[in-house]
Every structure is written in C-alpha cells, then in structure tokens.
Design a protein around this motif. Sequence first.
Motif, PDB file in Angstrom:
ATOM      1  N   MET A 145       0.907  -1.081  -0.055  1.00  0.00           N
ATOM      2  CA  MET A 145      -0.009   0.105   0.054  1.00  0.00           C
ATOM      3  C   MET A 145       0.873   1.340  -0.073  1.00  0.00           C
ATOM      4  O   MET A 145       1.800   1.418   0.870  1.00  0.00           O
ATOM      5  N   LYS A 146       0.878   2.173  -0.775  1.00  0.00           N
ATOM      6  CA  LYS A 146       1.304   3.377  -1.102  1.00  0.00           C
ATOM      7  C   LYS A 146       0.698   4.519  -0.107  1.00  0.00           C
ATOM      8  O   LYS A 146      -0.399   4.892  -0.127  1.00  0.00           O
ATOM      9  N   VAL A 147       1.596   4.970   0.693  1.00  0.00           N
ATOM     10  CA  VAL A 147       1.317   6.210   1.541  1.00  0.00           C
ATOM     11  C   VAL A 147       0.863   7.373   0.826  1.00  0.00           C
ATOM     12  O   VAL A 147       1.704   7.673  -0.070  1.00  0.00           O
ATOM     13  N   SER A 148       0.072   8.205   1.339  1.00  0.00           N
ATOM     14  CA  SER A 148      -0.187   9.584   0.498  1.00  0.00           C
ATOM     15  C   SER A 148       0.013  10.707   1.445  1.00  0.00           C
ATOM     16  O   SER A 148      -1.163  11.360   1.645  1.00  0.00           O
ATOM     17  N   PRO A 149       1.276  11.098   1.851  1.00  0.00           N
ATOM     18  CA  PRO A 149       1.348  12.246   2.465  1.00  0.00           C
ATOM     19  C   PRO A 149       1.279  13.524   1.813  1.00  0.00           C
ATOM     20  O   PRO A 149       1.382  13.519   0.518  1.00  0.00           O
ATOM     21  N   ARG A 150       0.572  14.544   2.444  1.00  0.00           N
ATOM     22  CA  ARG A 150       0.429  15.867   1.588  1.00  0.00           C
ATOM     23  C   ARG A 150       1.421  16.834   2.327  1.00  0.00           C
ATOM     24  O   ARG A 150       1.725  16.758   3.333  1.00  0.00           O
ATOM     25  N   ARG A 151       1.630  17.896   1.588  1.00  0.00           N
ATOM     26  CA  ARG A 151       2.588  19.002   1.867  1.00  0.00           C
ATOM     27  C   ARG A 151       1.762  19.511   3.271  1.00  0.00           C
ATOM     28  O   ARG A 151       0.453  19.718   3.326  1.00  0.00           O
ATOM     29  N   GLY A 152       2.813  19.702   4.528  1.00  0.00           N
ATOM     30  CA  GLY A 152       1.992  20.301   5.661  1.00  0.00           C
ATOM     31  C   GLY A 152       1.764  19.260   6.846  1.00  0.00           C
ATOM     32  O   GLY A 152       1.403  19.439   7.804  1.00  0.00           O
ATOM     33  N   ASP A 153       1.637  18.007   5.987  1.00  0.00           N
ATOM     34  CA  ASP A 153       1.466  16.850   7.175  1.00  0.00           C
ATOM     35  C   ASP A 153       2.440  16.404   8.089  1.00  0.00           C
ATOM     36  O   ASP A 153       3.640  16.723   7.583  1.00  0.00           O
ATOM     37  N   PRO A 161       9.417  12.470  14.523  1.00  0.00           N
ATOM     38  CA  PRO A 161       7.992  13.530  13.631  1.00  0.00           C
ATOM     39  C   PRO A 161       9.041  14.294  12.579  1.00  0.00           C
ATOM     40  O   PRO A 161      10.058  14.581  12.795  1.00  0.00           O
ATOM     41  N   ALA A 162       8.330  14.225  11.335  1.00  0.00           N
ATOM     42  CA  ALA A 162       8.864  15.176  10.283  1.00  0.00           C
ATOM     43  C   ALA A 162       7.542  16.076   9.522  1.00  0.00           C
ATOM     44  O   ALA A 162       6.468  15.433   9.653  1.00  0.00           O
ATOM     45  N   LEU A 163       7.776  16.890   9.100  1.00  0.00           N
ATOM     46  CA  LEU A 163       7.077  17.799   8.115  1.00  0.00           C
ATOM     47  C   LEU A 163       7.201  17.326   6.559  1.00  0.00           C
ATOM     48  O   LEU A 163       8.290  17.508   6.170  1.00  0.00           O
ATOM     49  N   ILE A 164       6.163  17.003   5.928  1.00  0.00           N
ATOM     50  CA  ILE A 164       6.198  17.023   4.647  1.00  0.00           C
ATOM     51  C   ILE A 164       6.368  18.159   3.577  1.00  0.00           C
ATOM     52  O   ILE A 164       5.721  19.089   3.993  1.00  0.00           O
ATOM     53  N   LEU A 165       7.505  18.395   3.076  1.00  0.00           N
ATOM     54  CA  LEU A 165       7.809  19.510   2.287  1.00  0.00           C
ATOM     55  C   LEU A 165       7.514  19.179   0.668  1.00  0.00           C
ATOM     56  O   LEU A 165       7.020  20.243   0.302  1.00  0.00           O
ATOM     57  N   THR A 166       7.654  18.116   0.329  1.00  0.00           N
ATOM     58  CA  THR A 166       7.275  17.898  -1.181  1.00  0.00           C
ATOM     59  C   THR A 166       5.843  18.493  -1.544  1.00  0.00           C
ATOM     60  O   THR A 166       5.051  18.227  -0.921  1.00  0.00           O
ATOM     61  N   SER A 167       5.827  19.232  -2.773  1.00  0.00           N
ATOM     62  CA  SER A 167       4.665  19.384  -3.121  1.00  0.00           C
ATOM     63  C   SER A 167       3.745  18.110  -3.660  1.00  0.00           C
ATOM     64  O   SER A 167       4.164  17.284  -4.174  1.00  0.00           O
ATOM     65  N   ASP A 168       2.417  18.396  -3.371  1.00  0.00           N
ATOM     66  CA  ASP A 168       1.701  17.488  -3.608  1.00  0.00           C
ATOM     67  C   ASP A 168       1.494  17.242  -5.198  1.00  0.00           C
ATOM     68  O   ASP A 168       1.026  16.154  -5.634  1.00  0.00           O
ATOM     69  N   VAL A 169       1.948  18.105  -5.989  1.00  0.00           N
ATOM     70  CA  VAL A 169       2.098  17.707  -7.428  1.00  0.00           C
ATOM     71  C   VAL A 169       3.003  16.307  -7.611  1.00  0.00           C
ATOM     72  O   VAL A 169       2.570  15.795  -8.896  1.00  0.00           O
ATOM     73  N   SER A 228       3.226  13.697  -5.841  1.00  0.00           N
ATOM     74  CA  SER A 228       2.511  12.678  -4.852  1.00  0.00           C
ATOM     75  C   SER A 228       2.756  11.364  -5.855  1.00  0.00           C
ATOM     76  O   SER A 228       2.793  10.258  -4.742  1.00  0.00           O
ATOM     77  N   GLY A 229       3.127  11.153  -6.881  1.00  0.00           N
ATOM     78  CA  GLY A 229       3.286   9.847  -7.674  1.00  0.00           C
ATOM     79  C   GLY A 229       4.933   9.214  -7.403  1.00  0.00           C
ATOM     80  O   GLY A 229       4.981   8.284  -7.822  1.00  0.00           O
ATOM     81  N   LEU A 230       5.570  10.100  -6.914  1.00  0.00           N
ATOM     82  CA  LEU A 230       7.073   9.663  -6.827  1.00  0.00           C
ATOM     83  C   LEU A 230       7.246   8.870  -5.609  1.00  0.00           C
ATOM     84  O   LEU A 230       6.362   8.856  -4.533  1.00  0.00           O
ATOM     85  N   THR A 234      15.516  13.663   2.415  1.00  0.00           N
ATOM     86  CA  THR A 234      14.510  12.880   1.163  1.00  0.00           C
ATOM     87  C   THR A 234      14.660  11.406   1.590  1.00  0.00           C
ATOM     88  O   THR A 234      15.735  10.848   1.685  1.00  0.00           O
ATOM     89  N   VAL A 235      13.509  10.794   1.734  1.00  0.00           N
ATOM     90  CA  VAL A 235      13.207   9.520   2.285  1.00  0.00           C
ATOM     91  C   VAL A 235      12.121   8.889   1.111  1.00  0.00           C
ATOM     92  O   VAL A 235      11.430   9.302   0.845  1.00  0.00           O
ATOM     93  N   HIS A 236      12.328   7.392   1.374  1.00  0.00           N
ATOM     94  CA  HIS A 236      11.405   6.797   0.367  1.00  0.00           C
ATOM     95  C   HIS A 236      10.052   6.771   1.477  1.00  0.00           C
ATOM     96  O   HIS A 236       9.978   6.680   2.530  1.00  0.00           O
ATOM     97  N   ARG A 237       9.289   6.682   0.607  1.00  0.00           N
ATOM     98  CA  ARG A 237       7.721   6.717   1.293  1.00  0.00           C
ATOM     99  C   ARG A 237       7.688   5.789   2.126  1.00  0.00           C
ATOM    100  O   ARG A 237       6.816   5.686   3.148  1.00  0.00           O
ATOM    101  N   ARG A 238       8.344   4.485   2.055  1.00  0.00           N
ATOM    102  CA  ARG A 238       8.299   3.240   2.993  1.00  0.00           C
ATOM    103  C   ARG A 238       8.538   3.677   4.263  1.00  0.00           C
ATOM    104  O   ARG A 238       8.265   2.898   5.263  1.00  0.00           O
ATOM    105  N   ASN A 239       9.520   4.779   4.426  1.00  0.00           N
ATOM    106  CA  ASN A 239       9.870   5.122   5.653  1.00  0.00           C
ATOM    107  C   ASN A 239       9.087   5.925   6.528  1.00  0.00           C
ATOM    108  O   ASN A 239       9.306   6.419   7.653  1.00  0.00           O
TER     109      ASN A 239
END
Length: 113
Positions: A1-9, A26-34, A36-38, A80-85
């Motif tokens: 299952m792929k997690v779907s973090p959004r900027r500001g989460d 804890p960490a703040l998501i900085l990546t743009s939601d644009v 989200s497929g990466l 920058t980390v893999h989404r699985r982290n």
Amino acid sequence: MKVSPRRGDLWTVAGGGGSVTSKPRPALILTSDVFSGLDYVTILLITSDQTEAFTRIPLPADRETGLAEPSMIQADKIVTVHRRNLHQRCRFVSPAVMAEVRQAVTTYLGFGG
C-alpha cells in the motif's frame, strides 16, 4: 500500500539509512502535492530541543499537530526518504506555520530576495 502524505502533514519517519532518521521521529512533509506519484518525499525533521534559531519554527503540542510535546521544525534539516519510511501520520501544521517554513527554507537555501 502506498502512503499519500501531503505538504504540511506531520508524519513519524524512521529508517532510510544514516543516523538522521534511524530513530522514529516526527517530520514535516515539504514535497509539493504535485509530486505525489513519486516514491520519495522530502521532509523537514522535527526536534523537541527548544533551542531558538532562524531555521527553527516552533510547533505546539496540541490537537492540530498531534505532537506529544512542544517541538521545533528544523528548516536546515532537509532530508529525502522513501515513502516506505513514513510510518504514521500525526496530523498537520497550519497555513501560518507553512508560511514560516517557506520563509525559513528560502532564506536557508539562499533563494530569498
């Protein structure tokens, strides 16, 4: 299952190699939601150390953030980390805090005017 973090989460992150993210924190998501497929996401690490600096943005421990103790976003700890982290979504930060983050990161990276 792929997690779907959004900027500001705010997410708990661990792993990915290196000592920066070896323990769950804890960490703040900085990546743009644009982007989200990466498979990778860029984050700012959060610390409970209350040392003040222009690269640190205070975060309260409240229902909005979901944090257990007052903390600081570290605009100089860009990772920058893999989404699985990404393990668990805590909550999110307000638009006002994201504006402070934007200013701090822009200044830190030397992109300010």
